[in-house]
Design an enzyme around this catalytic site. Structure first.
Site, mmCIF file in Angstrom:
data_model
loop_
_atom_site.group_PDB
_atom_site.id
_atom_site.type_symbol
_atom_site.label_atom_id
_atom_site.label_comp_id
_atom_site.label_asym_id
_atom_site.label_seq_id
_atom_site.Cartn_x
_atom_site.Cartn_y
_atom_site.Cartn_z
ATOM 1 N N ASP A 34 -2.708 12.970 8.861
ATOM 2 C CA ASP A 34 -1.267 12.982 8.615
ATOM 3 C C ASP A 34 -0.880 12.724 7.172
ATOM 4 O O ASP A 34 0.254 12.328 6.897
ATOM 5 C CB ASP A 34 -0.613 11.929 9.514
ATOM 6 C CG ASP A 34 -1.239 10.552 9.334
ATOM 7 O OD1 ASP A 34 -1.883 10.332 8.290
ATOM 8 O OD2 ASP A 34 -1.090 9.709 10.227
ATOM 9 N N HIS A 41 -4.687 -2.645 -2.005
ATOM 10 C CA HIS A 41 -4.468 -1.221 -2.293
ATOM 11 C C HIS A 41 -4.012 -1.078 -3.748
ATOM 12 O O HIS A 41 -3.191 -1.864 -4.221
ATOM 13 C CB HIS A 41 -3.401 -0.695 -1.329
ATOM 14 C CG HIS A 41 -3.241 0.801 -1.341
ATOM 15 N ND1 HIS A 41 -2.711 1.471 -2.419
ATOM 16 C CD2 HIS A 41 -3.539 1.743 -0.410
ATOM 17 C CE1 HIS A 41 -2.694 2.776 -2.142
ATOM 18 N NE2 HIS A 41 -3.197 2.962 -0.931
#
Ligand code: UD1
Ligand code: UDP
Length: 366
Positions: free
Chosen positions: A96, A238
């Site tokens: 996705d 991240h």
């Protein structure tokens, strides 16, 4: 010879597509080309290095703080050139991400059939996760082959009217990857640091959580770390600057919390296996944890992976500070609840998803 082009661009796609690349290459009956968009850079390269996959094309699109417009247009235009040069018979995309969405659109524009791996996951809320729910629905419109990880995902596609003969339940290729990474005797500097403590692993990166929701998530975790002397928190942060800023502001300067660079999947999977509890807004982590029997508090309001909730391993706790804090405390304080959530169950297959996908493609193309 039939030519396949396997496209991916981010860390999770790479983890789940490298097993497929290797399976097709091992069989040697089709020509396999790999295109990375470079939507991620360091995190993508870590995975390519681990699985020893060398791309044939690299669009190198990543920019610091890239917007969805940047990623979509750069992948779309970059893929035009790659498709014209490669002329594949079939393009594989995964999941996705915007890489997958824009690559499927680029393939449609040249009327090249698309195979969608990890097809059929749905929340049916276009803003959650954002923009992933849109991406996967849009890829579903284009795809000729839908490879679903579970029966439930396949049923979502049937309900949307996709032809049954184009939908295949294969299991999730992440389990294929984990069969090569998880080692019972794993040991590292971090396992030694966490020895005699309960290790909380966390990840957080979703676009819809950036800003205040993420700040609340991190505050909850900091409170837990400060209140439980036997808890240590490991957070491979991240690289998104919007994540890093809040992480260091809220979680920095606490001795029991370690903020580190992203780990490669070998270390990450083994440390998950070593962890007491996981807090995450990640999709992939929700699939890996049930296989390892590790409770996950999912810091999101919706999930497209209800299989793990049904298996009892995942609990959806939203993104607000107080409910996350309370859910964390209850798992740390209530051994019975912890035991209930720790039973290893694996709704995502037997590690042979790539083999099944390759069998189907060979049946149709050879
Ligand atoms: C992307 C995917 C998301 C997936 C996630 C996996 C979209 C819209 N989002 O989100 O579905 O869950 O990857 O991690 O496709 N950066 C680096 N180095 C890297 C990777 C990222 O510096 O190796 C930084 C860059 O500043 C970049 C930013 O992170 O601009 C955001 O990256 P991006 O791919 O746009 O979004 P993700 O949140 O990673
Ligand atoms: N992962 C990793 N190193 C890390 C954090 C996560 O290898 O430091 C792996 C994790 O095991 C999972 C995948 O990355 O397979 C999840 O990626 P991410 O959370 O970035 O994306 P999502 O799954 O939410 O799309």
């Amino acid at each position: 010879m039939v030519k396949l082009l396997i496209v991916f661009g981010t860390r999770p796609e790479a983890i789940k597509m490298c097993p497929l690349v290797k399976e097709f290459r091992r069989r040697g009956r089709m020509e396999v080309r790999v295109c990375v968009t470079g939507q991620h850079r360091e995190m993508l390269d870590q995975v390519l290095g681990l699985f020893e996959v060398v791309p044939d094309y690299d669009l190198q699109i990543m920019q610091k703080g890239q917007t969805l417009y940047d990623v979509t247009t750069r992948v779309l235009c970059g893929m035009k050139e790659v498709l014209e040069d490669c002329r594949p018979d079939l393009v594989f995309v995964h999941g996705d991400t915007t890489t997958a969405f824009a690559s499927s659109l680029a393939s449609l524009y040249q009327q090249i059939p698309v195979a969608h791996v990890e097809a059929g996951l749905r929340t049916n809320n276009i803003y959650s996760p954002f923009p992933e729910e849109y991406n996967r629905q849009a890829i579903g419109l284009v795809a000729r082959y839908h490879f679903s990880p579970t029966r439930r995902a396949a049923d979502n596609l049937l309900r949307e009217g996709k032809p049954a003969e184009h939908i295949f339940v294969t299991g999730n290729t992440v389990i294929d990857a984990m069969q090569t990474t998880v080692r019972p005797d794993y040991d590292s500097e971090i396992t030694r640091w966490a020895k005699d403590s309960r290790l909380l692993m966390m990840t957080a990166h979703r676009r819809e959580n950036l800003g205040e929701p993420m700040r609340g998530m991190f505050r909850a975790i900091r409170r837990v770390a400060e209140e439980y002397p036997d808890v240590k928190v490991l957070y491979p942060v991240h690289p998104n600057p919007a994540v890093r800023r809040v992480a260091s502001e809220v979680l920095g300067g606490c001795g029991r919390i370690r903020l580190i660079e992203p780990l490669d999947p070998f270390d990450f999977h083994n440390l998950m296996n070593h962890a007491y509890l996981i807090l995450s807004d990640s999709g992939g982590v929700q699939e890996e944890a049930p296989a390892l029997g590790k409770p996950v508090l999912v810091m999101r309001d919706t999930t497209e992976r209800p299989e793990g909730v049904e298996a009892g391993t995942l609990e959806l706790v939203g993104t607000r500070e107080e409910p996350i804090y309370r859910a964390c405390r209850s798992l740390l304080d209530d051994p019975e609840k912890y035991q209930r959530m720790s039973r290893a169950q694996n709704p995502y297959g037997d590690g042979r998803a790539s083999q099944r996908i390759a069998d189907i493609i060979e049946r149709d193309f050879l």
